[in-house]
Write a protein that holds these residues in place. Sequence first.
Motif, PDB file in Angstrom:
ATOM      1  N   ALA A   6      -3.426   5.363   5.407  1.00  0.00           N
ATOM      2  CA  ALA A   6      -3.577   6.885   5.453  1.00  0.00           C
ATOM      3  C   ALA A   6      -3.453   6.989   3.596  1.00  0.00           C
ATOM      4  CB  ALA A   6      -2.100   7.494   5.786  1.00  0.00           C
ATOM      5  N   ASP A   7      -3.016   6.379   2.759  1.00  0.00           N
ATOM      6  CA  ASP A   7      -2.951   6.478   1.437  1.00  0.00           C
ATOM      7  C   ASP A   7      -4.366   6.473   0.784  1.00  0.00           C
ATOM      8  OD1 ASP A   7      -0.040   6.595   1.521  1.00  0.00           O
ATOM      9  OD2 ASP A   7       0.058   4.521   0.814  1.00  0.00           O
ATOM     10  N   ALA A   8      -4.906   5.605   1.148  1.00  0.00           N
ATOM     11  CA  ALA A   8      -6.525   5.613   0.748  1.00  0.00           C
ATOM     12  C   ALA A   8      -7.181   6.645   1.307  1.00  0.00           C
ATOM     13  CB  ALA A   8      -7.217   4.117   1.300  1.00  0.00           C
ATOM     14  N   LYS A   9      -6.954   6.980   2.376  1.00  0.00           N
ATOM     15  CA  LYS A   9      -7.700   8.144   2.946  1.00  0.00           C
ATOM     16  C   LYS A   9      -7.647   9.482   2.199  1.00  0.00           C
ATOM     17  CE  LYS A   9      -7.506   7.188   7.471  1.00  0.00           C
ATOM     18  NZ  LYS A   9      -6.740   7.430   8.474  1.00  0.00           N
ATOM     19  N   ASN A  10      -6.016   9.628   1.874  1.00  0.00           N
ATOM     20  CA  ASN A  10      -5.688  11.025   1.323  1.00  0.00           C
ATOM     21  C   ASN A  10      -6.015  10.652  -0.145  1.00  0.00           C
ATOM     22  OD1 ASN A  10      -4.893  11.898   3.752  1.00  0.00           O
ATOM     23  ND2 ASN A  10      -2.755  11.297   3.385  1.00  0.00           N
ATOM     24  N   GLY A  11      -6.593   9.663  -0.766  1.00  0.00           N
ATOM     25  CA  GLY A  11      -7.010   9.636  -2.323  1.00  0.00           C
ATOM     26  C   GLY A  11      -5.519   9.658  -3.267  1.00  0.00           C
ATOM     27  N   LYS A  12      -4.725   8.937  -2.365  1.00  0.00           N
ATOM     28  CA  LYS A  12      -3.321   8.890  -3.336  1.00  0.00           C
ATOM     29  C   LYS A  12      -3.365   7.488  -4.026  1.00  0.00           C
ATOM     30  CE  LYS A  12       0.954   9.554  -2.032  1.00  0.00           C
ATOM     31  NZ  LYS A  12       2.181   9.553  -1.200  1.00  0.00           N
ATOM     32  N   SER A  13      -2.850   7.761  -5.302  1.00  0.00           N
ATOM     33  CA  SER A  13      -2.663   6.521  -6.016  1.00  0.00           C
ATOM     34  C   SER A  13      -1.565   5.531  -5.452  1.00  0.00           C
ATOM     35  CB  SER A  13      -2.457   6.831  -7.728  1.00  0.00           C
ATOM     36  OG  SER A  13      -3.491   7.809  -8.121  1.00  0.00           O
ATOM     37  N   THR A  14      -2.038   4.313  -5.439  1.00  0.00           N
ATOM     38  CA  THR A  14      -0.959   3.370  -5.054  1.00  0.00           C
ATOM     39  C   THR A  14      -1.040   2.299  -5.710  1.00  0.00           C
ATOM     40  OG1 THR A  14      -2.537   2.292  -3.570  1.00  0.00           O
ATOM     41  CG2 THR A  14      -1.598   4.114  -2.490  1.00  0.00           C
ATOM     42  N   TYR A  15      -0.062   1.360  -5.737  1.00  0.00           N
ATOM     43  CA  TYR A  15      -0.043   0.074  -6.590  1.00  0.00           C
ATOM     44  C   TYR A  15      -1.095  -0.828  -6.208  1.00  0.00           C
ATOM     45  CZ  TYR A  15       4.391   1.481  -8.547  1.00  0.00           C
ATOM     46  OH  TYR A  15       5.086   2.261  -9.366  1.00  0.00           O
ATOM     47  N   PRO A  16      -1.449  -1.416  -4.919  1.00  0.00           N
ATOM     48  CA  PRO A  16      -2.745  -2.151  -4.646  1.00  0.00           C
ATOM     49  C   PRO A  16      -3.911  -1.516  -5.093  1.00  0.00           C
ATOM     50  CG  PRO A  16      -1.144  -1.825  -2.523  1.00  0.00           C
ATOM     51  CD  PRO A  16      -0.555  -0.703  -3.626  1.00  0.00           C
ATOM     52  N   ALA A  17      -4.038  -0.137  -5.145  1.00  0.00           N
ATOM     53  CA  ALA A  17      -5.145   0.574  -5.425  1.00  0.00           C
ATOM     54  C   ALA A  17      -5.413   0.281  -6.860  1.00  0.00           C
ATOM     55  CB  ALA A  17      -5.369   1.988  -5.159  1.00  0.00           C
ATOM     56  N   LEU A  18      -4.218   0.380  -7.595  1.00  0.00           N
ATOM     57  CA  LEU A  18      -4.278   0.303  -9.164  1.00  0.00           C
ATOM     58  C   LEU A  18      -4.233  -0.961  -9.663  1.00  0.00           C
ATOM     59  CD1 LEU A  18      -1.975   3.229 -10.182  1.00  0.00           C
ATOM     60  CD2 LEU A  18      -4.491   3.361 -10.326  1.00  0.00           C
ATOM     61  N   LEU A  19      -3.621  -2.093  -9.023  1.00  0.00           N
ATOM     62  CA  LEU A  19      -3.318  -3.152  -9.523  1.00  0.00           C
ATOM     63  C   LEU A  19      -4.050  -4.368  -8.802  1.00  0.00           C
ATOM     64  CD1 LEU A  19       0.539  -3.323  -9.877  1.00  0.00           C
ATOM     65  CD2 LEU A  19      -1.204  -3.107 -11.796  1.00  0.00           C
ATOM     66  N   GLY A  20      -4.813  -3.975  -7.497  1.00  0.00           N
ATOM     67  CA  GLY A  20      -5.043  -5.138  -6.685  1.00  0.00           C
ATOM     68  C   GLY A  20      -4.115  -5.621  -5.771  1.00  0.00           C
ATOM     69  N   LEU A  21      -4.233  -6.204  -4.410  1.00  0.00           N
ATOM     70  CA  LEU A  21      -3.164  -6.377  -3.677  1.00  0.00           C
ATOM     71  C   LEU A  21      -2.344  -7.632  -4.056  1.00  0.00           C
ATOM     72  CD1 LEU A  21      -1.833  -5.755  -1.060  1.00  0.00           C
ATOM     73  CD2 LEU A  21      -3.738  -7.178   0.289  1.00  0.00           C
ATOM     74  N   ASN A  22      -3.143  -8.656  -4.659  1.00  0.00           N
ATOM     75  CA  ASN A  22      -2.213  -9.742  -5.096  1.00  0.00           C
ATOM     76  C   ASN A  22      -1.213  -9.577  -6.428  1.00  0.00           C
ATOM     77  OD1 ASN A  22      -3.226 -11.665  -3.106  1.00  0.00           O
ATOM     78  ND2 ASN A  22      -4.928 -12.278  -4.602  1.00  0.00           N
ATOM     79  N   GLU A  23      -1.621  -8.771  -7.219  1.00  0.00           N
ATOM     80  CA  GLU A  23      -1.085  -8.282  -8.437  1.00  0.00           C
ATOM     81  C   GLU A  23       0.359  -7.427  -7.963  1.00  0.00           C
ATOM     82  OE1 GLU A  23      -0.360  -7.943 -12.787  1.00  0.00           O
ATOM     83  OE2 GLU A  23      -1.916  -9.176 -11.495  1.00  0.00           O
ATOM     84  N   ALA A  24      -0.004  -6.438  -6.830  1.00  0.00           N
ATOM     85  CA  ALA A  24       1.069  -5.613  -6.388  1.00  0.00           C
ATOM     86  C   ALA A  24       2.299  -6.294  -5.756  1.00  0.00           C
ATOM     87  CB  ALA A  24       0.433  -4.627  -5.319  1.00  0.00           C
ATOM     88  N   LYS A  25       1.611  -7.336  -5.143  1.00  0.00           N
ATOM     89  CA  LYS A  25       2.443  -8.427  -4.108  1.00  0.00           C
ATOM     90  C   LYS A  25       3.499  -9.106  -5.418  1.00  0.00           C
ATOM     91  CE  LYS A  25       0.537  -9.221   0.243  1.00  0.00           C
ATOM     92  NZ  LYS A  25      -0.336 -10.455   1.162  1.00  0.00           N
ATOM     93  N   SER A  26       2.826  -9.603  -6.363  1.00  0.00           N
ATOM     94  CA  SER A  26       3.628 -10.386  -7.451  1.00  0.00           C
ATOM     95  C   SER A  26       4.488  -9.557  -8.218  1.00  0.00           C
ATOM     96  CB  SER A  26       2.744 -11.438  -8.342  1.00  0.00           C
ATOM     97  OG  SER A  26       1.962 -10.553  -9.096  1.00  0.00           O
ATOM     98  N   LEU A  27       4.100  -8.213  -8.380  1.00  0.00           N
ATOM     99  CA  LEU A  27       5.197  -7.414  -8.941  1.00  0.00           C
ATOM    100  C   LEU A  27       6.448  -7.039  -8.039  1.00  0.00           C
ATOM    101  CD1 LEU A  27       5.762  -5.446 -11.510  1.00  0.00           C
ATOM    102  CD2 LEU A  27       4.499  -3.702 -10.289  1.00  0.00           C
ATOM    103  N   PHE A  28       5.954  -6.891  -6.861  1.00  0.00           N
ATOM    104  CA  PHE A  28       6.922  -6.664  -5.605  1.00  0.00           C
ATOM    105  C   PHE A  28       8.257  -7.799  -5.859  1.00  0.00           C
ATOM    106  CE2 PHE A  28       8.053  -7.670  -1.129  1.00  0.00           C
ATOM    107  CZ  PHE A  28       9.187  -6.366  -1.188  1.00  0.00           C
ATOM    108  N   LYS A  29       7.538  -8.947  -5.747  1.00  0.00           N
ATOM    109  CA  LYS A  29       8.515 -10.150  -5.800  1.00  0.00           C
ATOM    110  C   LYS A  29       9.418 -10.307  -6.732  1.00  0.00           C
ATOM    111  CE  LYS A  29       6.238 -13.390  -2.491  1.00  0.00           C
ATOM    112  NZ  LYS A  29       5.588 -14.634  -2.624  1.00  0.00           N
ATOM    113  N   GLU A  30       8.671 -10.020  -8.054  1.00  0.00           N
ATOM    114  CA  GLU A  30       9.420 -10.175  -9.318  1.00  0.00           C
ATOM    115  C   GLU A  30      10.419  -9.077  -9.445  1.00  0.00           C
ATOM    116  OE1 GLU A  30       8.020  -8.165 -13.273  1.00  0.00           O
ATOM    117  OE2 GLU A  30       6.772  -9.655 -12.790  1.00  0.00           O
TER     118      GLU A  30
END
Lengths: 295, 295
Positions: free
Chosen positions: A235-259
Amino acid sequence: MKFQELNRHYKALFELFMLDAIPDHSQTQLEEAMRYSLSAGGKRLRPLILFAVLKAFGKPVEPAFIYGTALEMIHTYSLIHDDLPAMDDDDLRRGKPTNHIQYSEATAILAGDALLTKAFELMTLGEAADEIKLKLIRELALNSGNEGMVGGQQADMNGEHTTLTVEDLESIHARKTGKLIHFAFFAGGLLSEAKEETVKDLEEMAYALGLAYQIRDDILDVQGDETELGKRTGADAKNGKSTYPALLGLNEAKSLFKERLTRALELNQQIYSRETDYDDELLASFIHSLEISSK
Amino acid sequence: MKFQELNRHYKALFELFMLDAIPDHSQTQLEEAMRYSLSAGGKRLRPLILFAVLKAFGKPVEPAFIYGTALEMIHTYSLIHDDLPAMDDDDLRRGKPTNHIQYSEATAILAGDALLTKAFELMTLGEAADEIKLKLIRELALNSGNEGMVGGQQADMNGEHTTLTVEDLESIHARKTGKLIHFAFFAGGLLSEAKEETVKDLEEMAYALGLAYQIRDDILDVQGDETELGKRTGADAKNGKSTYPALLGLNEAKSLFKERLTRALELNQQIYSRETDYDDELLASFIHSLEISSK
């Protein structure tokens, strides 16, 4: 004790307590509308965090039900107002008609105002010392007003359909959802009479987990799309919402999350090493419950 | 000292104080929208009543500016929300565009929420003792929430276009406008450390004057129509609103009004006979200022 156990033990009791918090006074639908949204379910995440902190310090949980109710009233009013046609214009929440659909727009505005007001009444009650109550009231107002949640909501609204930086995104979420989570940890520390450095650690843990929570939501929204075809995610992508995966890429977002989760676990250990009789398992199990399964 | 003098002396100072109460934090239009309505003028009746009570007891007025600001924030947020399209749908207030016209509906909802929240933050500050602050916060919440102002607003909305009894009308106004006036008198008494019976007298005075205020409004709306042809009065009758003159007749309404003012003057004398160093002229001159000229 584990967080899941605490949840099982106190959640149903707390729901009953909240049901009694709004007696009828205005002989209108106002109180009914307030109760309708307050009892509409949900994880009760913020009150349960407050209760978990108390329990971890060996304090009784039930005297804090009244403060947990205040916290949930603030969260609930913000959902009622966010759902209004002038805001997100949502008809459904958790499968039930939103407040303004069930009653009317005017009643939904007033029910929100009344829940917000009632929260501050409840904060003056209960067993805490006067000085603690006043500190909590000030912190609740700061965390939920223009410097906190409401300010974050306004920034989020202004930022829709524009591309934000990671810093913008973090600043919006830190206020919109992070500040009430912060209050839950802070209030738990204060009501437990924890040491000043410990309250500081709890506050840092709150910010780490508030951010982790948001990144997690964003990741699940993308991953759901990949792994569970047919489910209404993405839904986020459809609504043009800025998200962490969109801004950082999925892998980078995952490692920020783990951190962020790792940092929260560190802080939990730091508290354990400082405070005697601190049950570190409780918050550790809560932090682990946020992990994303690696399917 | 007379009320008019107090007004001249403190009102401008108080306006300056209020302007500083909302620094920018959210880097959005939110704080601007909050200040826009807070500084839009008006009589500042509620804070001035609070200041008058303090002055009558020989207490300094300026330390109470912060509580007067909180009170005016509650009044202001209620006007912003009442003006919304889903409520009274007003485009103008005091000759200026209403908040949702100047900004947006969403911003007006949030600015109202933030003013309401900020009011409770301010109540935790200032010089009053912790115990007094907590009593005031509880009373402010009770007076402005579902048991007070918001409940009255809901009842008023439900009662539109139906004929009410005098009792209904009184109950609506006692909550919608009376409760915040009540808080002003109550807070003045508490902050002045007046005797318990005196605070009770001030509370009764508040209810008498709150009712008088409403009857006065209703009478002026009718009388304006009779005496000043061409002026936009008579709005109540046009809108099918229940009013005191409509329910009681103009003469009966006028004598009920006078009776309430007389009762307020009696209570003022009762306080004077109990409390040493009480300046009875201040509230007496305020009560007399409400009289309707008998043209």
